[in-house]
Write an enzyme that holds these catalytic residues in place. Structure first.
Site, PDB file in Angstrom:
ATOM      1  N   ASP A 106       0.837  -1.206   0.000  1.00 28.20           N
ATOM      2  CA  ASP A 106       0.000   0.000   0.000  1.00 28.20           C
ATOM      3  C   ASP A 106       0.870   1.254   0.000  1.00 28.20           C
ATOM      4  OD1 ASP A 106      -2.058   1.792   0.168  1.00 28.20           O
ATOM      5  OD2 ASP A 106      -2.467   1.427   2.295  1.00 28.20           O
ATOM      6  N   ASP A 326      -1.382   5.097  -6.580  1.00 21.76           N
ATOM      7  CA  ASP A 326      -1.684   4.351  -5.360  1.00 21.76           C
ATOM      8  C   ASP A 326      -1.809   2.864  -5.659  1.00 21.76           C
ATOM      9  OD1 ASP A 326      -2.475   3.637  -2.802  1.00 21.76           O
ATOM     10  OD2 ASP A 326      -4.562   4.151  -3.143  1.00 21.76           O
TER      11      ASP A 326
END
Length: 465
Positions: A106, A326
């Site tokens: 992440d 992301d």
């Protein structure tokens, strides 16, 4: 807040802290990890995989927004208020002896954490057992007064006495998604027993969250999250590396790829690249210091270039022309006005009937495919002719990211539906998700603030070891 403080006190486990200066390792060689999609091996049909991915995007965009949260019903398949941050998993081991964990990669957060026993409230993590800190001879809880405890935004003092009290943390992802537990250090093992022993094995002591209360919606084959953001306690920061890279295999495959922390230039992976390497500046935003931003100039649908308009208000102007990249977001989301302009171009250029309210789908740009012909050969010829879609390109500063068809188009032949895999979001921020990053080798040069990318056969990257 009183309930949260009570939880923090209750969950702390007093274990002696061992101060180590080797929480980073300057000058060490690259660390390599295997990478697989969170849904790999679950036997899910392609439409179900896309549906799950679209619902994750709906939740994830609230996490990355600095605007007030949107209060709206959560689509089916998510618990109320849940934030799903799981997509691609890295596998490593923690403790002595090493115990396997499976963590989401992440880039939108910093903390590294995994579920631990005793568990007060945890999600099902499948076959992998909870990490037991009592079973590791190298585990040490962080005391309240230690710098790592003071550096996190929400911490409290747990059990023990005097200065030996341990540091309890609460790390929020937004909309009630949270991990609460003990801040600790332990030995992390990278590469052990992966890929038949081909990955180099390295052990480093890192600070991490040992989570005892973990609320949200997670996959049954993950145990926590590996934050790859810019913050102090992310994995790249703790390992003191100046670069990291990943390459996402297709969501519809079960093949593994490679994550590297440290290492050389993208040229050493050229055997896996199927196109040229391009680069663009990595930008910083003081209001969201952990995230990675790119300068987005325009989006092209076919030959039509749609400029990204600047915000008129000076203090917000940079947000309109920046995009977050992301790894934890599934689908690329666009500001609503930009999304509608992109949608209008697809509708005008595809030439098929636009349909809405596709059952089980959270996607909005969907077209009706021609009906099944009398023979499969005739059908495939008609589908190829009638379901042509324009190219989609993200124009970044100094680079044009031309997305292959499979990175933005999904076809469900049984249902006779073809969808463009994009989403809209309130506010001004574009988020480039991992579906659009499939089959692309992405390199973050943290020293020079550059992002490089090249189309690639991601499963071939392991051959570079």
């Amino acid at each position: 807040m009183k309930q949260l403080a009570a939880l923090l006190i209750l969950i702390a486990l007093p274990v002696p802290y061992r101060a180590h200066t080797a929480s980073v390792f300057p000058g060490a060689g690259a660390v390599s990890l295997l990478l697989t999609h969170a849904d790999a091996g679950l036997g899910l049909a392609r439409p179900e995989l896309v549906r799950r991915m679209a619902h994750r995007a709906t939740a994830r965009r609230r996490l990355l927004s600095s605007d007030p949260p949107v209060r709206a019903p959560v689509s089916g398949g998510l618990a109320a208020g849940g934030i799903v941050t799981n997509e691609y998993l890295v596998r490593l081991a923690v403790g002595t002896p090493p115990r396997p964990v499976s963590l989401t990669l992440d880039t939108g957060s910093d903390l590294v954490w995994t579920q631990c026993s005793p568990c007060r409230d945890c999600f099902d993590q499948g076959a992998l057992p909870l990490l037991d800190p009592a079973a590791s001879s190298s585990y040490a809880s962080v005391p309240c007064g230690a710098p790592p405890c003071r550096a996190l935004p929400f911490t409290s003092c747990g059990g023990g006495g005097g200065d030996r009290r341990s540091c309890a943390y609460a790390y929020h992802y937004g909309d009630k998604s949270v991990t609460i537990g003990d801040l600790a250090t332990d030995l992390f093992t990278f590469g052990e027993d992966n890929n038949g022993g081909r990955l180099p094995t390295r052990r480093r002591r890192l600070t991490f969250g040992c989570g005892h209360v973990n609320k949200g919606v997670f996959q049954s084959n993950e145990t926590g999250i590996a934050g790859f953001g810019r913050g102090r306690w992310s994995l790249p920061s703790q390992l003191n590396v100046t670069s990291f890279s990943y390459c996402f295999t297709s969501v519809f495959e079960s093949k593994s790829s490679l994550v590297t922390l440290g290492g050389g230039s993208p040229a050493i992976y050229s055997h896996a690249h199927t196109g040229e390497v391009q680069s663009t500046p990595l930008l910083k935003n003081p209001s969201q210091p952990s995230l990675y931003f790119l300068s987005l100039k325009a989006i092209s649908v076919g030959s039509t270039r749609i400029p990204v308009a600047e915000e008129e208000e000076p203090r917000r102007r940079h947000r309109r022309r920046s995009a977050i990249i992301d790894s934890g977001a599934s689908i690329t989301t666009l500001p609503e006005d930009l999304y509608e302009a992109v949608k209008a171009e697809f509708v005008a250029q595809v030439g098929l009937p636009l349909i809405t309210g596709v059952e089980g789908s959270a996607l909005d740009i969907c077209f009706e495919l021609p009906p099944m012909a009398s023979s499969p050969a005739t059908f495939w010829r008609r589908r190829r002719r009638l379901a042509a879609v324009p190219e989609l390109t993200l124009h970044l500063e100094g680079a044009d990211w031309e997305l292959p068809r499979g990175n933005y188009v999904f076809e469900d032949l049984a249902a006779g539906v073809m969808c463009v895999v994009l989403d809209a979001a309130p506010g001004e921020q574009t988020v480039i998700g991992n579906f659009q990053q499939q089959n692309t080798h992405v390199v973050y040069d943290l020293e020079n603030n550059r992002l490089s990318f090249a189309p690639a056969r991601c499963d071939r990257l392991v051959d570079s070891l």
